[in-house]
Design a protein around this motif. Structure first.
Motif, PDB file in Angstrom:
ATOM      1  N   ALA A  17      38.103  40.314  44.958  1.00 47.84           N
ATOM      2  CA  ALA A  17      37.674  39.091  45.644  1.00 47.84           C
ATOM      3  C   ALA A  17      37.361  37.986  44.637  1.00 47.84           C
ATOM      4  O   ALA A  17      37.774  36.832  44.809  1.00 47.84           O
ATOM      5  N   TRP A  18      36.612  38.335  43.570  1.00 47.42           N
ATOM      6  CA  TRP A  18      36.284  37.319  42.574  1.00 47.42           C
ATOM      7  C   TRP A  18      37.539  36.864  41.830  1.00 47.42           C
ATOM      8  O   TRP A  18      37.725  35.676  41.568  1.00 47.42           O
ATOM      9  N   ALA A  19      38.414  37.808  41.500  1.00 48.39           N
ATOM     10  CA  ALA A  19      39.635  37.473  40.768  1.00 48.39           C
ATOM     11  C   ALA A  19      40.533  36.540  41.566  1.00 48.39           C
ATOM     12  O   ALA A  19      41.164  35.628  40.997  1.00 48.39           O
ATOM     13  N   GLU A  20      40.599  36.735  42.875  1.00 50.39           N
ATOM     14  CA  GLU A  20      41.424  35.846  43.706  1.00 50.39           C
ATOM     15  C   GLU A  20      40.852  34.429  43.694  1.00 50.39           C
ATOM     16  O   GLU A  20      41.610  33.446  43.655  1.00 50.39           O
ATOM     17  N   ARG A  21      39.537  34.303  43.720  1.00 53.45           N
ATOM     18  CA  ARG A  21      38.911  32.979  43.619  1.00 53.45           C
ATOM     19  C   ARG A  21      39.235  32.336  42.271  1.00 53.45           C
ATOM     20  O   ARG A  21      39.554  31.154  42.188  1.00 53.45           O
ATOM     21  N   PHE A  22      39.129  33.138  41.218  1.00 53.56           N
ATOM     22  CA  PHE A  22      39.430  32.642  39.874  1.00 53.56           C
ATOM     23  C   PHE A  22      40.893  32.217  39.772  1.00 53.56           C
ATOM     24  O   PHE A  22      41.209  31.154  39.229  1.00 53.56           O
ATOM     25  N   TYR A  23      41.782  33.037  40.305  1.00 52.92           N
ATOM     26  CA  TYR A  23      43.217  32.743  40.227  1.00 52.92           C
ATOM     27  C   TYR A  23      43.554  31.423  40.909  1.00 52.92           C
ATOM     28  O   TYR A  23      44.405  30.661  40.427  1.00 52.92           O
ATOM     29  N   ALA A  24      42.893  31.146  42.007  1.00 48.22           N
ATOM     30  CA  ALA A  24      43.151  29.896  42.727  1.00 48.22           C
ATOM     31  C   ALA A  24      42.861  28.674  41.861  1.00 48.22           C
ATOM     32  O   ALA A  24      43.478  27.621  42.019  1.00 48.22           O
ATOM     33  N   LYS A  25      41.944  28.818  40.930  1.00 50.21           N
ATOM     34  CA  LYS A  25      41.578  27.714  40.053  1.00 50.21           C
ATOM     35  C   LYS A  25      42.340  27.741  38.724  1.00 50.21           C
ATOM     36  O   LYS A  25      42.758  26.707  38.212  1.00 50.21           O
ATOM     37  N   ALA A  26      42.511  28.936  38.162  1.00 49.08           N
ATOM     38  CA  ALA A  26      43.064  29.058  36.811  1.00 49.08           C
ATOM     39  C   ALA A  26      44.563  29.349  36.791  1.00 49.08           C
ATOM     40  O   ALA A  26      45.220  29.171  35.765  1.00 49.08           O
ATOM     41  N   LYS A  27      45.101  29.865  37.884  1.00 51.00           N
ATOM     42  CA  LYS A  27      46.515  30.242  37.994  1.00 51.00           C
ATOM     43  C   LYS A  27      46.894  31.420  37.093  1.00 51.00           C
ATOM     44  O   LYS A  27      48.069  31.667  36.821  1.00 51.00           O
ATOM     45  N   ILE A  28      45.890  32.145  36.623  1.00 49.46           N
ATOM     46  CA  ILE A  28      46.094  33.437  35.967  1.00 49.46           C
ATOM     47  C   ILE A  28      45.008  34.376  36.485  1.00 49.46           C
ATOM     48  O   ILE A  28      43.956  33.915  36.948  1.00 49.46           O
ATOM     49  N   HIS A  63      36.723  36.403  30.596  1.00 48.12           N
ATOM     50  CA  HIS A  63      36.421  35.456  31.675  1.00 48.12           C
ATOM     51  C   HIS A  63      35.341  36.012  32.597  1.00 48.12           C
ATOM     52  O   HIS A  63      34.394  35.309  32.965  1.00 48.12           O
ATOM     53  N   ALA A  64      35.501  37.277  32.984  1.00 51.34           N
ATOM     54  CA  ALA A  64      34.515  37.897  33.880  1.00 51.34           C
ATOM     55  C   ALA A  64      33.143  37.951  33.220  1.00 51.34           C
ATOM     56  O   ALA A  64      32.114  37.730  33.869  1.00 51.34           O
ATOM     57  N   GLY A  65      33.117  38.232  31.916  1.00 49.67           N
ATOM     58  CA  GLY A  65      31.846  38.287  31.198  1.00 49.67           C
ATOM     59  C   GLY A  65      31.164  36.938  31.112  1.00 49.67           C
ATOM     60  O   GLY A  65      29.932  36.845  31.198  1.00 49.67           O
ATOM     61  N   ASP A 106      26.366  42.625  39.888  1.00 52.32           N
ATOM     62  CA  ASP A 106      27.458  41.762  40.330  1.00 52.32           C
ATOM     63  C   ASP A 106      28.762  42.540  40.229  1.00 52.32           C
ATOM     64  O   ASP A 106      28.749  43.745  39.958  1.00 52.32           O
ATOM     65  N   PHE A 107      29.893  41.875  40.439  1.00 55.57           N
ATOM     66  CA  PHE A 107      31.178  42.575  40.381  1.00 55.57           C
ATOM     67  C   PHE A 107      31.481  43.094  38.980  1.00 55.57           C
ATOM     68  O   PHE A 107      32.260  44.028  38.807  1.00 55.57           O
ATOM     69  N   PHE A 108      30.849  42.502  37.965  1.00 57.94           N
ATOM     70  CA  PHE A 108      31.101  42.880  36.574  1.00 57.94           C
ATOM     71  C   PHE A 108      30.284  44.108  36.175  1.00 57.94           C
ATOM     72  O   PHE A 108      30.784  44.995  35.473  1.00 57.94           O
ATOM     73  N   ALA A 109      29.037  44.144  36.583  1.00 61.09           N
ATOM     74  CA  ALA A 109      28.141  45.250  36.204  1.00 61.09           C
ATOM     75  C   ALA A 109      27.345  45.687  37.420  1.00 61.09           C
ATOM     76  O   ALA A 109      26.607  44.894  38.005  1.00 61.09           O
ATOM     77  N   ALA A 110      27.483  46.945  37.795  1.00 65.96           N
ATOM     78  CA  ALA A 110      26.792  47.446  38.988  1.00 65.96           C
ATOM     79  C   ALA A 110      25.292  47.554  38.772  1.00 65.96           C
ATOM     80  O   ALA A 110      24.507  47.333  39.696  1.00 65.96           O
TER      81      ALA A 110
END
Length: 404
Positions: free
Chosen positions: A290-301, A307-309, A343-347
């Motif tokens: 879910a977070w990666a899809e949000r990021f992709y919409a902005k960064a196109k990668i 990045h997650a960190g 968060d999604f990065f660290a439980a």
């Protein structure tokens, strides 16, 4: 230099003031009424995809998600891979522009160059792209948190996995930079602890275009593992040339600090079956997707672990500032230590006494051609490596903040 500000609408400010007057009063303690985060990274150089603009976007997303009730500004600059340039930028940020914290800090030489300045100015450093384990060892600092990964993490996971797969004779190709030497040192220790042997090490300058002599030396040394202790640009070049010279069929070529964008650049035909130790993979859980899809919409990668960190560290920092109502660095750091990271990065992450953020790591293996379902579907998650198991024990720490 890029600027992006996030301002809370007046109506929300009014509602906050009416419902939480004490908190509103606390925020008046913020210098200038603003929280300012600088992202110091490699915008146009060899690690631009791994860090770069993606790190800036990640910090901006954290400000959008956790800046409510605060006036947050995210600025960014390119250090061009030069420690003196990074120091000059940081000095201006601290002295003139009122930056409270610096995030990413791609490249350990940049991190070391800025760290003493940050201590003098009582500013917080949130390291994502500075990976030398010395940041939580002999060079630890009370206001610096190494958030994403360190060379000890990478070494411990990779050495065990590769030796278990039969790779027992290791030759290192080491970039002549602080993190490269730390990565070779830490991995060599783990290779020996796991019953392997180090048969040689070639040190090369950053941005090397021809690895032929180093690869030939490794092959002649009888290595069945060629370990690349370098970051994105050099890693990609070395992997491609090792394949061109046919070494991939004779030895396991192990990129010790690779990320998603590196493996995509190399391609599955060359990189398949390679192991990678990482704190993050975008397709691991529903939350990471879910977070990666949000990021992709902005960064196109799709996002790398760096990045997650950056997102996770900036989000945790902003939550701490809101909780204590001040941007005074020691106070904020105490709150950051107090609160767990969920968060999604660290439980269930936490900041240890040596200023290492402890979280699980993952052993990944690059998929074979045809196994992937898309351009960014590159890995299988082989194993979860519990946080404490892949970090240097505090009993062995050289950090002066650790009580023995």
């Amino acid at each position: 230099m890029a600027h992006s500000s996030f301002h809370v609408p007046a109506a929300i400010w009014l509602a906050l003031a009416m419902s939480a007057a004490p908190a509103a009063a606390q925020t008046a303690n913020l210098s200038g009424g603003k929280v300012k985060v600088g992202v110091l990274t490699d915008i146009a150089g060899p690690t631009a995809l791994a860090n770069g603009k993606g790190s800036v976007i990640a910090a901006e997303m954290a400000a959008e998600d956790f800046g409510a009730g605060l006036n947050v500004e995210v600025i960014s600059a390119d250090h061009s891979g030069k420690p003196d340039t990074g120091s000059q930028i940081a000095a201006r940020w601290f002295d003139v522009e009122g930056v409270d914290a610096i995030a990413d800090m791609q490249g350990s030489p940049i991190g070391f160059a800025v760290q003493n300045l940050a201590v003098q100015k009582s500013k917080i450093m949130l390291l994502s792209g500075s990976t030398s384990s010395d940041f939580n060892g002999k060079a630890c600092s009370p206001l610096t948190v190494q958030w994403t990964v360190d060379t000890y993490n990478l070494a411990k996971g990779a050495a065990k996995a590769v030796i278990e797969a039969g790779g027992t004779r290791w030759y290192f190709l080491t970039v002549d930079q602080a993190y490269g030497h730390a990565l070779s040192r830490d991995t060599s220790e783990q290779v020996k602890l796991n019953g392997g042997q180090v048969v040689g090490n070639s040190v090369f300058p950053p941005n090397t275009s021809d690895f032929a002599s180093f690869l030939l030396t490794a092959s002649n040394a009888g290595a069945n593992v060629i370990a690349i202790a370098a970051s994105s640009g050099d890693t990609v070049t070395a992997l491609k040339q090792a394949d061109e010279f046919g070494l991939s069929a004779k030895a396991k070529v192990v990129p010790l600090q690779s990320v998603l964008t590196d493996m995509r650049a190399v391609g599955l035909k060359i990189a398949h079956d390679a192991y990678e130790v990482s704190p993050f993979y975008w397709d691991r859980t529903p939350e990471t997707r879910a977070w990666a899809e949000r990021f992709y919409a902005k960064a196109k990668i799709m996002p790398t672990s760096f990045h997650a960190g950056v997102y996770s560290s900036v989000a945790h920092y902003l939550k701490a500032v809101k909780a204590v109502g001040t941007d005074e660095a020691p106070t904020v750091m105490k709150q950051m230590e107090k609160e767990r990271v969920h968060d999604f990065f660290a439980a269930d992450g936490y900041i240890r006494a040596d200023r290492k953020m402890i979280h699980d790591m993952y052993l990944l293996q690059v998929k074979k051609p045809g196994e992937n379902k898309g351009d960014w579907d590159l890995y299988n998650v082989v194993q979860t490596l519990p946080g404490e198991s892949v970090n240097r024990p505090l009993s062995e720490s050289a950090c002066s903040l650790v009580k023995k």
